[in-house]
Design a protein around this motif. Structure first.
Motif, mmCIF file in Angstrom:
data_model
loop_
_atom_site.group_PDB
_atom_site.id
_atom_site.type_symbol
_atom_site.label_atom_id
_atom_site.label_comp_id
_atom_site.label_asym_id
_atom_site.label_seq_id
_atom_site.Cartn_x
_atom_site.Cartn_y
_atom_site.Cartn_z
ATOM 1 N N ARG A 84 22.474 -6.064 2.424
ATOM 2 C CA ARG A 84 22.274 -4.618 2.557
ATOM 3 C C ARG A 84 21.510 -4.038 1.357
ATOM 4 O O ARG A 84 21.909 -3.027 0.769
ATOM 5 N N GLN A 86 17.947 -2.568 -0.570
ATOM 6 C CA GLN A 86 16.871 -1.638 -0.243
ATOM 7 C C GLN A 86 15.510 -2.331 -0.212
ATOM 8 O O GLN A 86 14.619 -1.943 0.526
ATOM 9 N N ARG A 87 15.357 -3.359 -1.039
ATOM 10 C CA ARG A 87 14.096 -4.092 -1.087
ATOM 11 C C ARG A 87 14.347 -5.483 -1.645
ATOM 12 O O ARG A 87 15.169 -5.658 -2.547
ATOM 13 N N LYS A 283 19.178 3.153 -9.460
ATOM 14 C CA LYS A 283 18.368 2.028 -8.993
ATOM 15 C C LYS A 283 18.591 0.831 -9.912
ATOM 16 O O LYS A 283 18.271 0.880 -11.094
ATOM 17 N N HIS A 307 20.306 -2.894 -5.912
ATOM 18 C CA HIS A 307 19.538 -2.239 -4.850
ATOM 19 C C HIS A 307 18.286 -3.043 -4.476
ATOM 20 O O HIS A 307 17.894 -3.049 -3.318
ATOM 21 N N GLU A 308 17.662 -3.669 -5.480
ATOM 22 C CA GLU A 308 16.446 -4.433 -5.233
ATOM 23 C C GLU A 308 16.557 -5.804 -5.896
ATOM 24 O O GLU A 308 17.069 -5.920 -7.006
#
Length: 322
Positions: A84, A86-87, A283, A307-308
């Motif tokens: 899950r 984001q990138r 982030k 997140h990434e």
């Protein structure tokens, strides 16, 4: 805590560096062959080849490939869905395992440049991958940008150290940097509490908690571990950490396969941002790879603080297979 000084106007010119830059310019921009450049400067082709290698290793020359591999894109989608995120950016694994840090540094640089803006606060960890990422960045004027270290460092100069990484990043963009004037691990729990009570340390940690972006990597417990290489953790310590269930560390916090901090003295002596505070940063970018880091990468992803992700192809495959 420091604002990088302005470069000296009368700074001595390094003749070797000047020649290296000219060689790189004629090769990459002028499309001259190595033999043509050797003839132009009256040097050997071996000298030209060495100059080009130095320019790449030191970051004087940076190469970007503006294309994507279909196999990597497919892995990215699977990792996005499983964790899950984001990138995700998956880069080809190098044939030479020693090149993994530079490959990952090249992979994360565009992501980092995209997120940085004037007035932002960038919080950074430490390690060889982040050192290579700094070398691949293209600097620009972000004079109101702030860089802050997320953990203590070494008592001596090292390109992998938190202080040097923060300083190099701030120097690239003209901003200020702050660091924890403390070791990664305190000698005792009591000494750690004393260090954390220091107003200067609290000030840096407060800045870290308010960061807009965090750039992290992770450490493992193999013989390749930077912690072991630097002597911060010895072979006996590594054995006791494994016995406690640790598979690696994030900011000096040793985690088990489920991403939980293990019950071990090192975790009670670590001087770094609490992982609960890390989870509140807007982030968080994790860049790490190599097959020996699969377990700790998976553990950190299970915590849900990332997140990434930037990872290499082989590690991505192993992560998905685990």
């Amino acid at each position: 805590m420091h604002n990088p000084a302005e470069p000296m106007q009368n700074e001595a010119v390094n003749p070797d560096e000047q020649l290296n830059v000219r060689i790189a310019w004629h090769y990459y921009v002028g499309n001259m062959t190595q033999q043509q450049i050797a003839d132009l400067f009256g040097i050997t082709r071996v000298r030209v080849n060495k100059a080009l290698a130095v320019c790449r290793e030191t970051g004087l020359v940076q190469i970007r490939i503006n294309s994507r591999l279909a196999s990597c894109v497919a892995l990215e989608q699977r990792l996005l869905e499983r964790y899950r995120l984001q990138r995700v950016s998956v880069v080809p694994s190098p044939q030479d395992p020693a090149q993994i840090f530079r490959v990952l540094g090249v992979g994360v640089a565009p992501t980092l440049e995209e997120h940085l803006r004037d007035g932002c606060t960038l919080a950074v960890g430490w390690g060889r991958t982040l050192r290579e990422a700094v070398r691949e960045l293209q600097g620009k004027a972000l004079n109101e940008m702030t860089v802050v270290s997320l953990l203590g460092g070494l008592h001596y100069g090292s390109a992998n150290n938190t202080v040097e990484l923060a300083s190099s990043l701030a120097g690239l963009f003209g901003g200020a940097y702050y660091y924890l004037a403390a070791p990664v691990f305190a000698p005792s729990e009591q000494y750690r509490d004393m260090i954390l009570a220091e107003p200067s340390v609290q000030s840096v940690l407060a800045r870290a908690r308010q960061a807009d972006l965090a750039l992290l990597t992770v450490g493992d417990l193999s013989e390749r571990s930077l912690m072991l290489e630097l002597g911060l953790v010895n072979a006996e310590d590594a054995q006791s950490l494994r016995a406690a269930g640790a598979v690696g560390d994030l900011l000096g916090r040793w985690l088990d396969r489920d991403g939980e901090e293990v019950d071990h003295p090192f975790n009670r002596r670590a001087i770094s941002l609490e992982l609960t505070d890390l989870a509140r940063i807007a982030k968080v970018v994790l860049v790490s790879g190599g097959p020996y880091k699969t377990e700790i990468i998976g553990a950190v992803l299970k915590r849900g603080v990332v997140h990434e992700l930037v990872i290499d192809e082989v590690a991505a495959l192993e992560l998905l297979a685990s």
